[in-house]
Design a protein around this motif. Structure first.
Motif, PDB file in Angstrom:
ATOM      1  N   LEU A 260       0.828  -1.202   0.000  1.00  0.00           N
ATOM      2  CA  LEU A 260       0.000   0.000   0.000  1.00  0.00           C
ATOM      3  C   LEU A 260       0.863   1.253   0.000  1.00  0.00           C
ATOM      4  O   LEU A 260       0.547   2.242  -0.680  1.00  0.00           O
ATOM      5  CB  LEU A 260      -0.938  -0.004   1.203  1.00  0.00           C
ATOM      6  CG  LEU A 260      -1.955  -1.158   1.267  1.00  0.00           C
ATOM      7  CD1 LEU A 260      -2.884  -0.970   2.448  1.00  0.00           C
ATOM      8  CD2 LEU A 260      -2.741  -1.266  -0.031  1.00  0.00           C
TER       9      LEU A 260
ATOM     10  N   THR B 208      -6.958  -0.825  14.859  1.00  0.00           N
ATOM     11  CA  THR B 208      -6.274   0.142  14.011  1.00  0.00           C
ATOM     12  C   THR B 208      -5.144   0.829  14.770  1.00  0.00           C
ATOM     13  O   THR B 208      -4.031   0.976  14.253  1.00  0.00           O
ATOM     14  CB  THR B 208      -7.271   1.191  13.485  1.00  0.00           C
ATOM     15  OG1 THR B 208      -8.282   0.540  12.704  1.00  0.00           O
ATOM     16  CG2 THR B 208      -6.569   2.232  12.633  1.00  0.00           C
TER      17      THR B 208
ATOM     18  N   ARG C 195      -5.698   1.609   8.899  1.00  0.00           N
ATOM     19  CA  ARG C 195      -7.096   1.244   8.644  1.00  0.00           C
ATOM     20  C   ARG C 195      -7.250   0.581   7.276  1.00  0.00           C
ATOM     21  O   ARG C 195      -8.027  -0.376   7.122  1.00  0.00           O
ATOM     22  CB  ARG C 195      -7.982   2.495   8.744  1.00  0.00           C
ATOM     23  CG  ARG C 195      -9.465   2.205   8.797  1.00  0.00           C
ATOM     24  CD  ARG C 195     -10.250   3.470   9.109  1.00  0.00           C
ATOM     25  NE  ARG C 195      -9.999   3.949  10.456  1.00  0.00           N
ATOM     26  CZ  ARG C 195     -10.662   3.534  11.518  1.00  0.00           C
ATOM     27  NH1 ARG C 195     -11.623   2.636  11.404  1.00  0.00           N
ATOM     28  NH2 ARG C 195     -10.391   4.036  12.713  1.00  0.00           N
ATOM     29  N   ARG C 196      -6.514   1.051   6.290  1.00  0.00           N
ATOM     30  CA  ARG C 196      -6.552   0.425   4.959  1.00  0.00           C
ATOM     31  C   ARG C 196      -6.014  -1.002   5.010  1.00  0.00           C
ATOM     32  O   ARG C 196      -6.541  -1.909   4.358  1.00  0.00           O
ATOM     33  CB  ARG C 196      -5.748   1.257   3.963  1.00  0.00           C
ATOM     34  CG  ARG C 196      -6.418   2.565   3.564  1.00  0.00           C
ATOM     35  CD  ARG C 196      -5.428   3.486   2.876  1.00  0.00           C
ATOM     36  NE  ARG C 196      -4.863   2.893   1.678  1.00  0.00           N
ATOM     37  CZ  ARG C 196      -3.761   3.344   1.073  1.00  0.00           C
ATOM     38  NH1 ARG C 196      -3.103   4.380   1.578  1.00  0.00           N
ATOM     39  NH2 ARG C 196      -3.322   2.756  -0.015  1.00  0.00           N
ATOM     40  N   ASN C 197      -4.964  -1.210   5.787  1.00  0.00           N
ATOM     41  CA  ASN C 197      -4.415  -2.553   5.945  1.00  0.00           C
ATOM     42  C   ASN C 197      -5.403  -3.474   6.649  1.00  0.00           C
ATOM     43  O   ASN C 197      -5.601  -4.621   6.233  1.00  0.00           O
ATOM     44  CB  ASN C 197      -3.107  -2.492   6.734  1.00  0.00           C
ATOM     45  CG  ASN C 197      -1.907  -2.160   5.882  1.00  0.00           C
ATOM     46  OD1 ASN C 197      -1.263  -3.041   5.333  1.00  0.00           O
ATOM     47  ND2 ASN C 197      -1.611  -0.877   5.754  1.00  0.00           N
TER      48      ASN C 197
END
Length: 327
Positions: free
Chosen positions: A188, A251, A266-268
């Motif tokens: 990412l 998170t 949070r994306r992970n």
């Protein structure tokens, strides 16, 4: 942008990573060898929630620089457990080491990345693919992905450079490093910094078991109760990290342990909690995905005469079954 540092990822502090509040004389210390990254969240969660501590375990997470250190150290007894790409377990078994896979994990969310000036697969002809080890895990998937897109072995260079963090750095700092497999959080971050993603592993080959946990069979058999308690704590960590009510706390934990900003954390986490493609509930073993791992090894390396063996020879899932039943 806050970035993961080499000091964080290539070293580890037992004091910082062990579950707090346990005196070494009162707890059984277990060393778990891992590659830095998202796959270690169940371990982080088990430490954070006290799931290991309550079971009398002091878990020390040790980051490995490459697959060789991880595999050789397990065989030598330098560490007791591994959580990593499961093809490394297969490689150990094929080298004569009696390993047993204890628990499943996730697909590892690996993807194939190239420098921004490379527009497509064809642009990799004559370029350099950097890998951890040339004959295991995601290197094999990378070869298959390249072959599927008209680039057989020999049409590009292969250079072993170590684990994901080392490759992530080289993709930006070495002009001759043109392509690599990357997993979160590095993947990412790589996209945010401009690398181009050509395909994910699962897009290319379908269901694929990336990460799993294993140990030497002899050690596990001699330490059944320890393995049982470890798996209980690990599964409890999975349950905590996947519970929607804990999203904010998970998170924050992920941001702290991987030293990444909360939005990136949070994306992970969203990758792990995706209903169909995320982390396996309770660490259930993905047999179909493991068959793909064996099939890729058979096809790419010609192992077993090109015909993958039955998965059972590598599995020792009775420990997991008993741990789940006890929770």
């Amino acid at each position: 942008m806050i970035r993961i540092t080499r000091r964080l990822l290539l070293g580890t502090s037992a004091a910082a990573l062990a579950a707090p509040g346990i005196a070494s004389a009162q707890a059984t210390t277990l060393k778990v060898k891992v590659f830095p990254g998202l796959a270690n969240l169940p371990l982080f969660a088990g430490q954070h929630t006290g799931a290991f501590e309550r079971r009398g375990l002091n878990i020390v997470i040790e980051n490995t620089p490459n697959s060789d250190v991880l595999r050789n150290g397990l065989a030598a007894g330098d560490h007791q457990l591994v959580v990593a790409g499961v093809d490394n377990a297969v490689a150990m078994a094929e080298a004569g080491h009696d390993i047993g896979i204890l628990i499943g994990g996730d697909s590892a969310f690996n993807a194939f990345y190239v420098k921004p000036e490379i527009q497509n697969w064809a642009g990799l002809r004559g370029r350099t693919l950097i890998v951890d080890a040339p004959n295991t895990a995601y290197a094999l998937v990378a070869y298959k992905m390249l072959a599927m897109n008209g680039l057989p072995r020999g049409s590009y260079e292969i250079r072993p450079t170590g684990g994901t963090f080392a490759r992530y750095e080289l993709m930006f700092n070495d002009p001759t490093a043109h392509a690599s497999m990357l997993n979160p959080p590095f993947s990412l971050q790589a996209e945010d910094r401009g690398l181009r993603r050509l395909s994910t592993v699962t897009e290319a080959v379908g269901p694929y078991l990336g990460n799993a946990g294993w140990a030497m069979r002899a050690w596990a058999a001699a330490n059944r109760d320890v393995v049982h308690r470890y798996l209980q704590g690990y599964i409890e960590g999975i349950r905590w990290m996947l519970a929607p009510a804990n999203t904010d706390a998970v998170t924050a934990l992920l941001a702290d342990r991987l030293r990444i900003p909360a939005p990136l954390a949070r994306r992970n986490l969203a990758l792990l909690t995706a209903p169909e493609t995320g982390s396996a509930i309770d660490g259930r073993f993905d047999l179909q995905g493991f068959r793909t791992v064996l099939a890729v090894r058979a096809e790419v390396l010609g192992s077993w005469g090109g015909t993958p063996p039955a998965p059972d020879r590598y599995l020792d899932l009775g420990y997991w079954e008993r741990a789940v039943a006890s929770l």
